[in-house]
Design an enzyme around this catalytic site. Structure first.
Site, PDB file in Angstrom:
ATOM      1  N   HIS A  11       8.794  46.856-102.085  1.00  0.00           N
ATOM      2  CA  HIS A  11       7.961  47.539-101.227  1.00  0.00           C
ATOM      3  C   HIS A  11       6.807  48.359-102.066  1.00  0.00           C
ATOM      4  O   HIS A  11       6.987  48.435-103.129  1.00  0.00           O
ATOM      5  CB  HIS A  11       8.375  48.344-100.035  1.00  0.00           C
ATOM      6  CG  HIS A  11       9.276  49.658-100.779  1.00  0.00           C
ATOM      7  ND1 HIS A  11       8.644  50.775-100.939  1.00  0.00           N
ATOM      8  CD2 HIS A  11      10.405  49.791-101.197  1.00  0.00           C
ATOM      9  CE1 HIS A  11       9.406  51.469-101.559  1.00  0.00           C
ATOM     10  NE2 HIS A  11      10.624  51.121-101.788  1.00  0.00           N
ATOM     11  N   CYS A  55       7.055  52.565-104.556  1.00  0.00           N
ATOM     12  CA  CYS A  55       8.481  52.577-104.837  1.00  0.00           C
ATOM     13  C   CYS A  55       8.809  53.656-105.734  1.00  0.00           C
ATOM     14  O   CYS A  55       8.186  53.635-106.932  1.00  0.00           O
ATOM     15  CB  CYS A  55       9.108  51.179-105.244  1.00  0.00           C
ATOM     16  SG  CYS A  55      10.758  51.399-105.489  1.00  0.00           S
ATOM     17  N   CYS A  95      15.410  48.456-100.404  1.00  0.00           N
ATOM     18  CA  CYS A  95      15.453  49.666-101.004  1.00  0.00           C
ATOM     19  C   CYS A  95      15.764  50.813-100.121  1.00  0.00           C
ATOM     20  O   CYS A  95      15.883  50.477 -98.542  1.00  0.00           O
ATOM     21  CB  CYS A  95      13.820  50.205-101.445  1.00  0.00           C
ATOM     22  SG  CYS A  95      13.715  51.755-102.273  1.00  0.00           S
ATOM     23  N   ARG A 100      11.146  54.223 -95.393  1.00  0.00           N
ATOM     24  CA  ARG A 100       9.965  53.747 -94.642  1.00  0.00           C
ATOM     25  C   ARG A 100      10.110  52.189 -94.787  1.00  0.00           C
ATOM     26  O   ARG A 100       9.305  51.632 -94.110  1.00  0.00           O
ATOM     27  CB  ARG A 100       8.785  54.039 -95.666  1.00  0.00           C
ATOM     28  CG  ARG A 100       8.498  55.684 -95.597  1.00  0.00           C
ATOM     29  CD  ARG A 100       7.526  56.021 -96.467  1.00  0.00           C
ATOM     30  NE  ARG A 100       7.786  55.834 -97.970  1.00  0.00           N
ATOM     31  CZ  ARG A 100       7.262  55.967 -98.972  1.00  0.00           C
ATOM     32  NH1 ARG A 100       5.983  56.608 -98.866  1.00  0.00           N
ATOM     33  NH2 ARG A 100       7.838  56.033-100.156  1.00  0.00           N
ATOM     34  N   ASP A 143      14.604  53.698 -99.745  1.00  0.00           N
ATOM     35  CA  ASP A 143      13.413  54.477 -99.223  1.00  0.00           C
ATOM     36  C   ASP A 143      13.541  54.276 -97.648  1.00  0.00           C
ATOM     37  O   ASP A 143      13.653  53.436 -96.966  1.00  0.00           O
ATOM     38  CB  ASP A 143      12.282  53.681 -99.432  1.00  0.00           C
ATOM     39  CG  ASP A 143      10.916  54.613 -99.273  1.00  0.00           C
ATOM     40  OD1 ASP A 143      10.510  54.759 -98.157  1.00  0.00           O
ATOM     41  OD2 ASP A 143      10.226  54.772-100.419  1.00  0.00           O
TER      42      ASP A 143
END
Length: 259
Positions: free
Chosen positions: A154, A157, A94, A98, A96
């Site tokens: 993850h 999300c 992703c 993190r 993302d």
């Protein structure tokens, strides 16, 4: 010789002024013109950032750390990487901030060819749509001959949350809503099998089910399917829970799978 990055930006800004000048109010136009002047003035001094540009300094500091503590200390490794790359993994993760796979899975430079997008999704094979994803897969499988493709989902999300909330007219997105529809089969399965569970649990189930959906979609790519059938490629799913610091994985193969 490639043009200096500042020149490219200046040319792009000038095109904006020419193409949409009538639509720009005087304040915005003035800011664009000021930015052009600043870029032209700094063209040969791009490494010297004004004191207020903390983000530019962060980038320079980050590279300096990498250069000093990693690149310079492993020169032989980087000399080999300069010749060619031979990654064992293609990883879809992703976007993302993190869940960087190189951080989470401790990949070293050259170990993983990586594609990142909203909700780490892989669409079905299509020569017209989503060619950016198809080109990543094609290059990794045909040219780099990776041994594994890992889809890494993850926790928490945002893309999956948006998928589960569709249709939602309170907020519209030009691109995201159409993209996350790739995961509709995963959403359908979760609603059918766990629709009575709290939404938090449904989201977690959908985050994992979407990974499996993308693994299935990978098999619609002829060169992926052929490599899997021949036993030269393994499809893997993974799930990173950054709330509890856990990682689980599973795999798809044509022969009996062993943990």
């Amino acid at each position: 010789m490639a043009k200096h990055s500042a020149e490219v930006v200046v040319e792009g800004l000038k095109k904006i002024l020419l193409n949409v000048q009538e639509e720009l109010d005087e304040k915005v136009q003035s800011k664009v013109e000021k930015l052009i002047a600043e870029l032209q003035g700094r063209e040969h001094h791009h490494r010297h950032h004004p004191p207020c540009d903390h983000d530019a300094q962060r980038l320079d500091d980050g590279f300096h750390f990498f250069k000093t503590h990693i690149f310079d200390k492993h020169q032989e490794c980087f000399n080999e990487l300069a010749k060619a790359q031979h990654p064992k993994f293609l990883v879809f993760a992703c976007s993302d901030s993190r869940v960087s796979p190189s951080v989470v899975l401790n990949f070293k430079p050259g170990e993983a060819f990586v594609g990142r997008n909203i909700a780490n999704m892989v669409p079905q094979f299509d020569r017209v749509r989503h060619t950016e994803i198809g080109s990543v897969i094609e290059y990794a499988v045909k040219s780099l001959e990776v041994d594994n493709i890992l889809i890494m989902g993850h926790s928490r999300c945002g893309g999956i949350e948006r998928l589960m909330s569709l249709p939602d007219q309170t907020q519209t997105y030009d691109f995201i809503d159409e993209w996350v529809k790739i995961g509709l089969p995963a959403k359908k399965k979760v609603l059918e099998e766990a629709g009575d569970l709290p939404i938090e649990q449904q989201l977690t189930l959908c985050e994992k089910e979407s990974v499996k959906n993308s693994m299935g979609n990978l098999l619609t790519y002829p060169f992926v399917r052929s490599a899997v059938v021949n036993g030269t490629l393994t499809l893997r799913g993974g799930y990173y829970d950054f709330v509890n610091g856990d990682f689980e994985q599973w795999k798809m193969c044509t022969k009996p799978c062993h943990p």
